[in-house]
Write an enzyme that holds these catalytic residues in place. Structure first.
Site, mmCIF file in Angstrom:
data_model
loop_
_atom_site.group_PDB
_atom_site.id
_atom_site.type_symbol
_atom_site.label_atom_id
_atom_site.label_comp_id
_atom_site.label_asym_id
_atom_site.label_seq_id
_atom_site.Cartn_x
_atom_site.Cartn_y
_atom_site.Cartn_z
ATOM 1 N N TRP A 199 0.848 -1.183 0.000
ATOM 2 C CA TRP A 199 0.000 0.000 0.000
ATOM 3 C C TRP A 199 0.900 1.255 0.000
ATOM 4 O O TRP A 199 1.902 1.302 0.705
ATOM 5 C CB TRP A 199 -0.917 0.007 1.236
ATOM 6 C CG TRP A 199 -1.692 1.287 1.344
ATOM 7 C CD1 TRP A 199 -2.798 1.631 0.644
ATOM 8 C CD2 TRP A 199 -1.369 2.406 2.173
ATOM 9 N NE1 TRP A 199 -3.200 2.908 0.975
ATOM 10 C CE2 TRP A 199 -2.333 3.407 1.914
ATOM 11 C CE3 TRP A 199 -0.353 2.672 3.094
ATOM 12 C CZ2 TRP A 199 -2.326 4.638 2.552
ATOM 13 C CZ3 TRP A 199 -0.339 3.901 3.732
ATOM 14 C CH2 TRP A 199 -1.322 4.865 3.459
ATOM 15 N N ASP A 366 -15.906 12.216 -2.310
ATOM 16 C CA ASP A 366 -15.344 10.908 -1.965
ATOM 17 C C ASP A 366 -16.137 10.268 -0.828
ATOM 18 O O ASP A 366 -17.278 10.638 -0.526
ATOM 19 C CB ASP A 366 -13.843 11.069 -1.636
ATOM 20 C CG ASP A 366 -13.024 9.837 -1.981
ATOM 21 O OD1 ASP A 366 -13.059 8.865 -1.200
ATOM 22 O OD2 ASP A 366 -12.350 9.836 -3.029
ATOM 23 N N ASP A 367 -15.528 9.320 -0.160
ATOM 24 C CA ASP A 367 -16.130 8.504 0.893
ATOM 25 C C ASP A 367 -16.794 9.358 1.979
ATOM 26 O O ASP A 367 -16.198 10.351 2.420
ATOM 27 C CB ASP A 367 -14.985 7.673 1.505
ATOM 28 C CG ASP A 367 -15.466 6.579 2.417
ATOM 29 O OD1 ASP A 367 -16.670 6.498 2.670
ATOM 30 O OD2 ASP A 367 -14.605 5.798 2.865
ATOM 31 N N LYS A 476 -16.105 7.013 -8.917
ATOM 32 C CA LYS A 476 -14.871 6.366 -8.444
ATOM 33 C C LYS A 476 -15.307 5.090 -7.730
ATOM 34 O O LYS A 476 -16.029 5.153 -6.737
ATOM 35 C CB LYS A 476 -14.134 7.310 -7.491
ATOM 36 C CG LYS A 476 -12.868 6.722 -6.876
ATOM 37 C CD LYS A 476 -12.167 7.802 -6.049
ATOM 38 C CE LYS A 476 -11.010 7.293 -5.236
ATOM 39 N NZ LYS A 476 -10.452 8.347 -4.355
ATOM 40 N N TRP A 477 -14.893 3.942 -8.259
ATOM 41 C CA TRP A 477 -15.301 2.622 -7.726
ATOM 42 C C TRP A 477 -14.137 2.091 -6.902
ATOM 43 O O TRP A 477 -13.116 1.688 -7.448
ATOM 44 C CB TRP A 477 -15.627 1.694 -8.894
ATOM 45 C CG TRP A 477 -16.049 0.304 -8.542
ATOM 46 C CD1 TRP A 477 -15.387 -0.607 -7.782
ATOM 47 C CD2 TRP A 477 -17.243 -0.347 -8.969
ATOM 48 N NE1 TRP A 477 -16.079 -1.777 -7.705
ATOM 49 C CE2 TRP A 477 -17.229 -1.649 -8.436
ATOM 50 C CE3 TRP A 477 -18.333 0.034 -9.772
ATOM 51 C CZ2 TRP A 477 -18.258 -2.565 -8.678
ATOM 52 C CZ3 TRP A 477 -19.340 -0.892 -10.007
ATOM 53 C CH2 TRP A 477 -19.301 -2.171 -9.457
ATOM 54 N N ASP A 478 -14.310 2.080 -5.604
ATOM 55 C CA ASP A 478 -13.223 1.730 -4.687
ATOM 56 C C ASP A 478 -13.395 0.304 -4.163
ATOM 57 O O ASP A 478 -14.486 -0.284 -4.238
ATOM 58 C CB ASP A 478 -13.261 2.741 -3.518
ATOM 59 C CG ASP A 478 -11.917 2.912 -2.836
ATOM 60 O OD1 ASP A 478 -10.994 2.125 -3.098
ATOM 61 O OD2 ASP A 478 -11.805 3.849 -2.013
ATOM 62 N N CYS A 526 -10.401 1.951 -8.486
ATOM 63 C CA CYS A 526 -9.511 2.292 -7.376
ATOM 64 C C CYS A 526 -9.581 1.112 -6.421
ATOM 65 O O CYS A 526 -10.594 0.431 -6.353
ATOM 66 C CB CYS A 526 -10.069 3.564 -6.720
ATOM 67 S SG CYS A 526 -9.318 3.975 -5.140
ATOM 68 N N ASP A 548 -2.535 5.665 -3.173
ATOM 69 C CA ASP A 548 -2.915 6.661 -2.167
ATOM 70 C C ASP A 548 -1.743 7.573 -1.831
ATOM 71 O O ASP A 548 -1.899 8.563 -1.124
ATOM 72 C CB ASP A 548 -3.407 5.973 -0.890
ATOM 73 C CG ASP A 548 -4.877 5.600 -1.008
ATOM 74 O OD1 ASP A 548 -5.548 6.129 -1.908
ATOM 75 O OD2 ASP A 548 -5.344 4.780 -0.197
HETATM 76 C C1 DGJ Z 1 -9.022 4.527 -0.740
HETATM 77 C C2 DGJ Z 1 -8.827 5.429 -1.916
HETATM 78 O O1 DGJ Z 1 -7.641 5.115 -2.569
HETATM 79 C C3 DGJ Z 1 -8.842 6.870 -1.450
HETATM 80 O O2 DGJ Z 1 -8.578 7.720 -2.521
HETATM 81 C C4 DGJ Z 1 -10.160 7.166 -0.827
HETATM 82 O O3 DGJ Z 1 -11.177 7.083 -1.793
HETATM 83 C C5 DGJ Z 1 -10.439 6.214 0.327
HETATM 84 N N1 DGJ Z 1 -10.278 4.839 -0.077
HETATM 85 C C6 DGJ Z 1 -11.819 6.418 0.872
HETATM 86 O O4 DGJ Z 1 -12.164 5.489 1.811
#
Ligand code: DGJ
Length: 731
Positions: A199, A366-367, A476-478, A526, A548
């Site tokens: 990470w 975002d989140d 953005k699909w995380d 993502c 990140d």
């Molecule tokens: C991980 C992503 O890489 C970040 O950019 C962000 O969206 C966070 N998750 C949100 O929980």
């Protein structure tokens, strides 16, 4: 047509513009052997490349020593249990418990175009752009039909492979291993390159000499992963960016994988790639067919740089789809590093207002906008807008953002569920878990069993309703945790080993639904940063969040490793605030801009709170993006110097395909005193044309810039950077 069959010689020859791949049928049994992969050959007597008569190989006709043959023959697709003791691609178990398989040729088809792979991502091409060979083999005992599928493109030196496995027997068969490709190389004097990481430091280039035994990169995390990348390259030991041979494989798949090179007893090398056999067992009932995902194979006779450009062109032209495939992407500002979970409508609108006045084109929320989510402990799965945070609702926010002339984008993590969520309380059995075993939490969340249609439908309907409620133009699909505790309440014991692959098929089905229902949407994948940066995901989203870690210096290694395979237009890259949130480093705002320019380009900061001096630079960075993005997105990428190798400076170049302009980015990572100015040898220019340095107005011919070089630009201080733009002014 790039594929020929020479009946008398029993040879198949696949030709792209610069590469040949030769397959030969051997002996009465018609084993399928690998004869050649490399620089393009004439058609004359290529059969002799199927070298059968060299020691210590024993011909297959000699049944007395069949195992000796099996253990040395360069099989196109290796099988388990009948005397080939090297890595197999296919391992099956019968209902009587036996594990053996041997494949012989039965028929073939050659045609123009390329078939889609049902439910899987894959490269594509029109009838006049590519051709395909299907080689059908059987195991006569098992009545297992295995079709090896190869495609070649007219405009690209890549060859793609996949495999279809069909059970034509009455009895069930279990696939314990079904890899997608096998490549036999003569000798083992190669360097072995993989992309390794973790990470926040994904895809660093890892290079070492190959030796006897097995060397692999793999994932068992249910995602291609931060740690390893579904990519492997073998190079001649002295290979550089520009010289030497390279054989590379990249998997068009996003889940568990194995990429392995094996140095064998007679100093040959076997390279295999496919779905990781660990955690995998697929029941193939009578009449069923299994499709192995695609592998893209690239040979380069001119170093790693040519390999890179071949992958870039393949993916830009034949993998990425949709409205944004060849289009400039809106410059976005994402609120994650700006606010984390602490935001509301007013805060977002304040950011949007300032951002729009500086030329930024899209706000991404975002989140944290849904359920009761105010940290990462709850609400995944409850995809309803939190109106306490977003007073006036989502449509009000989006309308206000649109009034500022900006687009609006939103974050989802569709595959996950929080234990503290209405979805989990209603359906605890929808989480992947093993009965009687406490399921492992990660970021305090579980993974939904996306292999189940009812789970996919429920999640998708929630997402669809949010996306239909306002003018949302980007998603953005995380995916923020790996899969473990593999168990599905919907699968019986015989099918549990299918879960990881069924999960991936479910994710692909969901993303296909999303982009079909919302064809104008810009999708960015993502995964906790860059844990799912792979060719599989690129089929659904033209861009993927790279890491990140937004620190410009850390990004040099991350983006260099990523761009070894993937085009710059696919690399999500943002300018963020300092000190950097991951490493605490302070870098100049201009350097952050230059490094992000090598990707999709955007911002990830609170533009209302950053220093005025930085804010003041945004309009010129916006102009820089608009000026250079067409070139960066479509040009040929060349690496000039690597900070990860020289530990001092980094330099890369993008050259227009027609040679009309080049952009050089130079980053002086550590400034040294009293040293001679560096010479940068440029690449990919027309040697006879005259180029002008746009800034200094100096003029040079292409040969001088390439063979003599240009002086590195003046910089001052650590982490400083400069662009140089050369324009072709004459022939
Ligand atoms: C991980 C992503 O890489 C970040 O950019 C962000 O969206 C966070 N998750 C949100 O929980």
């Amino acid at each position: 047509m790039g594929i020929k069959y020479f009946e008398e010689e029993k040879v198949f020859k696949l030709d792209s513009k610069g590469v040949s791949y030769v397959i030969a049928l051997v002996d009465e049994e018609q084993f399928v052997g690998h004869a050649y992969f490399g620089k393009k050959l004439s058609d004359h007597h290529v059969r002799h490349l199927m070298r059968l008569n060299e020691g210590p190989l024993v011909p297959s006709k000699n049944n007395r020593d069949r195992a000796a043959f099996g253990d040395a023959f360069p099989f196109e697709y290796s099988t388990h249990g009948v005397g080939d003791f090297r890595e197999s691609c296919l391992k099956v178990r019968t209902s009587r418990g036996h594990e053996a398989c041997s494949l012989v040729y039965v028929s073939h088809k050659i045609y123009t175009g390329k078939p889609a792979l049902a439910g899987l991502p894959a490269t594509f091409g029109k009838e006049d752009e590519c051709s395909t060979l299907e080689l059908t083999c059987i195991d006569p005992v098992l009545k297992l039909e295995v079709t090896l599928v190869y495609s070649v493109f007219e405009d690209n030196d890549a060859i793609t492979r996949s495999v279809r496995i069909k059970n034509t027997a009455k009895e069930d068969i279990f696939l314990e291993k079904a890899l997608s490709a096998c490549l036999q190389l003569d000798g083992l004097d190669y360097d072995y390159i993989t992309l390794h990481g973790s990470w926040a430091r994904e895809r660093h280039i890892d290079r070492r000499p190959l030796s006897h035994g097995k060397h692999s990169a793999s994932s068992l995390r249910g995602e291609s992963s931060h740690q390893d990348q579904p990519f492997i390259a073998l190079t001649t030991p002295s290979a550089t960016q520009d010289f030497g041979e390279v054989y590379a494989m990249n998997f068009v798949y996003s889940g568990n994988f194995l990429a392995q090179a094996e140095g064998c007893q007679f100093d040959t090398t076997r390279v295999v790639m496919g779905i990781n056999p660990e955690n995998f067992c697929w029941k193939l009932a009578s009449g069923d067919e299994f499709i192995c995902p695609e592998v893209a194979m690239v040979y380069s006779d001119a170093g790693l740089g040519k390999m890179t450009r071949t992958f870039h062109d393949l993916y830009r032209n034949h993998l990425i789809r949709g409205e944004y495939k060849d289009k400039k992407r809106p410059i976005l500002i994402n609120n994650w590093e700006a606010t984390y979970f602490d935001f509301n409508t007013d805060k977002l609108l304040a950011i949007a207002k300032e951002a729009s006045s500086l030329g930024i084109e899209m706000l991404v929320m975002d989140d944290g906008w849904f359920g009761r989510r105010s940290d990462d402990n709850s609400s995944l799965g409850d995809w309803q807008v939190n109106e306490e945070k977003l007073s006036g609702g989502l449509s009000h926010l989006v309308e206000e953002v649109n009034k500022l002339g900006m687009k609006f984008g939103i974050w989802f993590e569709p595959e996950m569920v929080s234990p503290d969520s209405d979805l989990y309380r209603a359906h605890p059995d929808w989480a992947i878990q093993i009965p009687d075993r406490t399921a492992t939490l990660c970021r305090n969340q579980y993974v939904l069993d996306i292999s189940r249609k009812e789970v996919r439908d429920t999640v998708y309907n929630m997402i669809k309703s949010v996306l239909s409620s306002a003018n949302i133009e980007y998603v953005k699909w995380d995916m923020n945790r790996p899969l473990c505790d593999l168990g599905s309440f919907a699968l019986d014991a015989e099918h549990q080993g299918e879960l990881s692959h069924r999960y991936m098929l479910g994710v692909y089905e969901l993303q296909e639904r999303l982009i079909s229902d919302f064809p104008h949407l810009l999708l960015e994948n993502c995964s906790g940063g860059g844990a799912r940066f792979d060719a599989g995901m690129l089929y659904y989203s033209p861009q993927i969040w790279c890491s990140d870690d937004t620190d410009a210096i850390e990004r040099l290694s991350i983006q260099e490793g990523t761009s070894l395979i993937y085009p710059l237009c696919s690399m999500g890259a943002h300018v963020s605030d300092c000190p950097n949130h991951t490493v605490g480093r302070r870098t100049p705002f201009s350097t952050r801009g230059h490094v992000a320019l090598a990707g999709t380009f955007g911002y990830e900061l609170d533009v209302t709170r950053i220093p005025a001096e930085d804010r003041g630079m945004i309009p010129s960075q916006v102009a820089m993006y608009h000026k250079y993005n067409d070139l960066v997105r479509t040009g040929d990428y060349y690496r000039i110097a690597n900070y990860s190798e020289n530990h001092q400076y980094d330099c890369w170049e993008v050259a227009a395909k027609d040679g009309s302009e080049i952009l050089i980015t130079y980053v002086e990572v550590l400034r040294r005193a009293n040293f001679k100015t560096r010479t940068l040898r440029l690449k990919g220019l027309d040697p006879n044309a005259v180029y002008e340095n746009e800034e200094t107005k100096e003029q040079f011919t292409g040969d001088v810039l390439m063979y003599g070089g240009v002086q590195s630009p003046e910089t001052w201080g650590d982490f400083s950077s400069r662009l140089m733009h050369f324009i072709k002014i004459s022939k």
